[in-house]
Design a protein around this motif. Structure first.
Motif, mmCIF file in Angstrom:
data_model
loop_
_atom_site.group_PDB
_atom_site.id
_atom_site.type_symbol
_atom_site.label_atom_id
_atom_site.label_comp_id
_atom_site.label_asym_id
_atom_site.label_seq_id
_atom_site.Cartn_x
_atom_site.Cartn_y
_atom_site.Cartn_z
ATOM 1 N N GLY A 143 5.258 -10.206 -5.720
ATOM 2 C CA GLY A 143 4.738 -8.780 -4.949
ATOM 3 C C GLY A 143 4.145 -8.943 -4.973
ATOM 4 O O GLY A 143 2.559 -7.918 -5.862
ATOM 5 N N VAL A 144 2.596 -9.965 -4.122
ATOM 6 C CA VAL A 144 1.595 -9.042 -3.469
ATOM 7 C C VAL A 144 1.574 -8.149 -2.522
ATOM 8 O O VAL A 144 2.556 -6.983 -2.323
ATOM 9 C CB VAL A 144 1.652 -10.817 -2.610
ATOM 10 N N LYS A 145 0.393 -7.774 -2.671
ATOM 11 C CA LYS A 145 0.230 -6.464 -1.719
ATOM 12 C C LYS A 145 -0.358 -6.186 -0.606
ATOM 13 O O LYS A 145 -0.610 -4.914 -0.352
ATOM 14 C CB LYS A 145 -1.251 -5.355 -3.290
ATOM 15 N N LEU A 146 -0.688 -7.421 -0.005
ATOM 16 C CA LEU A 146 -0.487 -7.842 1.401
ATOM 17 C C LEU A 146 0.147 -8.380 1.662
ATOM 18 O O LEU A 146 0.113 -10.017 1.224
ATOM 19 C CB LEU A 146 -2.207 -8.016 1.692
ATOM 20 N N VAL A 147 0.173 -9.011 2.963
ATOM 21 C CA VAL A 147 0.956 -9.787 3.643
ATOM 22 C C VAL A 147 0.429 -10.057 4.762
ATOM 23 O O VAL A 147 -0.630 -9.521 5.370
ATOM 24 C CB VAL A 147 2.812 -9.376 4.105
ATOM 25 N N ARG B 26 -0.995 -4.838 5.034
ATOM 26 C CA ARG B 26 -0.580 -3.828 3.218
ATOM 27 C C ARG B 26 0.430 -3.444 3.196
ATOM 28 O O ARG B 26 1.145 -3.495 3.909
ATOM 29 C CB ARG B 26 -1.717 -2.511 2.761
ATOM 30 N N HIS C 147 5.277 -1.906 -2.930
ATOM 31 C CA HIS C 147 6.302 -1.483 -4.351
ATOM 32 C C HIS C 147 7.649 -1.335 -2.530
ATOM 33 O O HIS C 147 8.738 -1.487 -3.162
ATOM 34 C CB HIS C 147 6.456 -1.041 -4.926
#
Lengths: 286, 286, 286, 286
Positions: free
Chosen positions: B215-219, B242, B245
């Protein structure tokens, strides 16, 4: 250990061969231990820039003697006045000008309080009194100068309050008043403004309203030296943050604050560390 | 004009006073015109690094003579082997290893075709044939080596195909096969991988799936030198984008591609320009 | 005007057709003026999420009646307990836990003082006294609880000081102490931590030191709900900032602070606005 | 599975209560399975926007019947013409206009080849022939139209070549020619340009040169709809990349390309997915 006293040499001259050799040999012969060194050559203007940080305790003489000796080096390289030797042993002094918006001031005071920004905030001057309490809670004098009546005399008073401290930087932390030309000149290279847009977009008043009207997808902040030409001085640092159609002007204002304060803090730090060399209307940040 | 021939000196040695003076005096005495110079001192390890770019036509001798003379300078500073002189007159050669995913290869080929990346792509080797056509459309040989049966002999064939070009870089452009230790060693400091995560997060297989689960908010994407330790080699460059969800794994894969390709391109460029100095498991990018 | 009283409905249930129609018809029949509405369906888990903001003055009944009536809607959609109706007329209460590092606290207090973050900071609790003065300068009670001797009794005291305010959020603003499992459970979904790394990289102590050792090119910050599993709770928000080989651990710490404080502020704002729905170990931010 | 046929409803009307209920009830009654739904209300103009994605196989009628029935819903909500129902079963058609710079075209072709961007590139039209080979290597027709002599007749030819495909988007991928007003009007809402600056900064020619002169610290790219007012049409997407004093104009051009191509690709994707609703001179991206 990391905060031992240092001498910071900044220097610019027309480019040619042998400049680095001349400067570094001068320092090496004196036993100077270079902690940090950066160079830049501008191919367009043929100008050479350098910043050198030397451990004070590695030299057998003091800063005045270093200045006297380096003057000879500078002269030999054709740089009569475009150089400086700063002594980190002399604590940097700043004066902050504010209005009602406090986010930049809070941010600076927090950095000073934690020791992150090691400066002497000599005074905060506001054209409103909103930020007096927080300033004084940090043990810093706050002066209220009203701009409601006579702007000229108000600026004269501000100038007097600023100049008595001979500050290394006059920080316009969302001051919202346009400096008169004579102050721009008096504080040239020392007056630092944070403008709440990604310049040159949205010069002047209410930039977030302008940004909203244009429908941009990022809003920005610009830290720059103040010149007589409004919002057109040399840019030290810029940053942006994403906005979208769901953001009202108020949302943009709120999101923008977060980059205004960090952009100002970065620009101010670089200025005080002698990293910013102005050349024409551009800056070299070494 | 800006692309005139240059010699690029990269150099590292234990820090002490006088190194810059020694090198710059050597160059100044030979009349060397320094186009670009960068220095770094690592306070932890006490190591000094520099990269100097000199105009070839400013020196009265050729690159072999420069190497011979600089060897003396290096020796006098205690750097027996930790230095190099590259000649930009010798065009950089690369070989690219691919699998099925083409975004990094397309991106590299586009940069080469436009002249932005001035390299000689000697060959593209794929463990699938999907990317053969686009490679050949650019006039570059494509070799298909199947890994379906015997990986050891497949790698032997790849090594043979690579080594005949003695490339300055072996680019793993989403190759998806783990190099055996002997190739990691043979190509040490030349094998460059793009990993599709912000390392050290999500090492190994299916990093976007791992990122989604966490559930990270940046890859992110990481360009690094390949070592025998999986995804643990010295990092050259990283970037992130960025996600939220609403992004499925497939969306993350798609968004991530855009940073994979630019991160690889940046890292490869820096490597080929001699900007990347490896020290322990960290890189200095000058 | 923009801050008139609102009811915020958050709701989750297994996805099927007609959910939006059911909810929006319920609101429309009551005359509800929807100010903001967001929906999300997770295709993996087949779960539906929504957040609806309704103007209080558009409904002919009060929040208790809204809750009572909406309970029927929720039941009919198979969502017994996975929903909530918040009333913005009830000011949000928070308690902040700190240690010695003040940047996150300064930042929050500045936002509260300016009115940007409209919350009632009921208390600040520190395991050191460093931040007592700035807290009290804002007119907020500061409690010092020593963790030097007996951690269990210290946590019991913290819990007592926190729970008497029944806060909407317990903010660990660089608290540096690991919450015991019973507090993680008691404050589940309300305890918000800022971790000074881009999780899942560099879990636990001294993440900037870990980041420096690994030689990463960006450092990050993660705002997440606290769970019994260290630094593994649902992530609300993350951000990163660029670093390079010239940055020491101290530089990383300094640069990282600027993203820690804004990342925490963003995550906390979203939490308090009822935007964050937790599903498994992932968050949906509507 | 994820690519099953969908109907995409986009809709705008003056805001009032009950709109969501009306639309969602209509869909629910027909058994429509909503895959994705987004809403936005613009508080300034009092306008309501929505985008709804429905699974085609969940409805008992075809897209023509959906359009016919939805027309009644739209009429009842006061939206005579400000709505559309797209069928993802009809593949999107685009025509790309180029000049000499190929990075945006290469990038688009790569995305199409990999299947990431599922569109039918009907033709590429260039005012130079530089990009003919790469276009044809992808099996796409390339038309060369010279602008050297008579611009009016050249544009007439371009219009003819474009219009025969009735494309969903006319992509100006660094076309470098200013569309005449009649084409701006004919292709209103379909002509998408990538401008190589962070608009509204640096409108018109040579934006990187302008950016260099101004000494900005970030350069940008803007994807926008083309209108008769040069570089002033509604902005779909923007992005920026950091530059510094060491970057020449050529460096800025190179770095800028990496954001031009991804910014264009993002904007184009959103346009083709029916996510971009234009309202005045601003876009709502749902």
């Amino acid at each position: 250990m990391p905060d031992s006293r240092q001498y910071v040499i900044t220097f610019g001259c027309p480019d040619r061969t042998g400049i680095v050799a001349r400067i570094s040999s001068f320092l090496a012969e004196a036993g100077g231990w270079i902690v940090e060194a950066a160079y830049h050559t501008d191919p367009d203007t043929g100008w050479f820039f350098t910043r050198q940080v030397v451990r004070a305790d590695s030299l057998p003489f003091d800063v005045d003697e270093l200045r006297a000796r380096f003057a000879g080096v500078a002269r030999s390289l054709g740089a009569e006045s475009d150089w400086r030797v700063d002594d980190t042993g002399e604590r940097r002094r700043i004066v902050v000008l504010v209005s009602k918006e406090g986010h930049c001031l809070y941010d600076l005071l927090g950095r000073v309080a934690s020791g992150e920004l090691d400066v002497d905030v000599r005074a905060v001057i506001g054209n409103h009194e909103v930020l007096a309490d927080i300033t004084r809670a940090h043990g810093i004098p706050f002066h209220h100068v009203s701009f409601a009546e006579d702007k000229a005399s108000a600026f004269a008073e501000v100038a007097k309050l600023v100049d008595e401290h001979d500050p290394h930087a006059v920080v316009l932390a969302r001051f919202m008043q346009i400096l008169p030309p004579e102050l721009c000149e008096a504080w040239a290279g020392r007056a630092i403004n944070i403008h709440h847009s990604f310049l040159p977009s949205f010069i002047g008043a209410r930039p977030y309203h302008q940004a909203y009207q244009r429908g941009v997808k990022l809003v920005g902040a610009t830290c720059h030296y103040v010149t007589a030409d409004l919002d057109a001085g040399p840019i030290i640092e810029q940053d942006v943050i994403r906005v979208d159609h769901g953001d009202s002007v108020a949302d943009m204002v709120r999101k923008g604050r977060d980059i205004e304060k960090v952009t100002l803090a970065r620009g101010l730090r670089w200025h005080l560390e002698g990293r910013v060399l102005v050349h024409g209307n551009r800056t070299v940040v070494l």
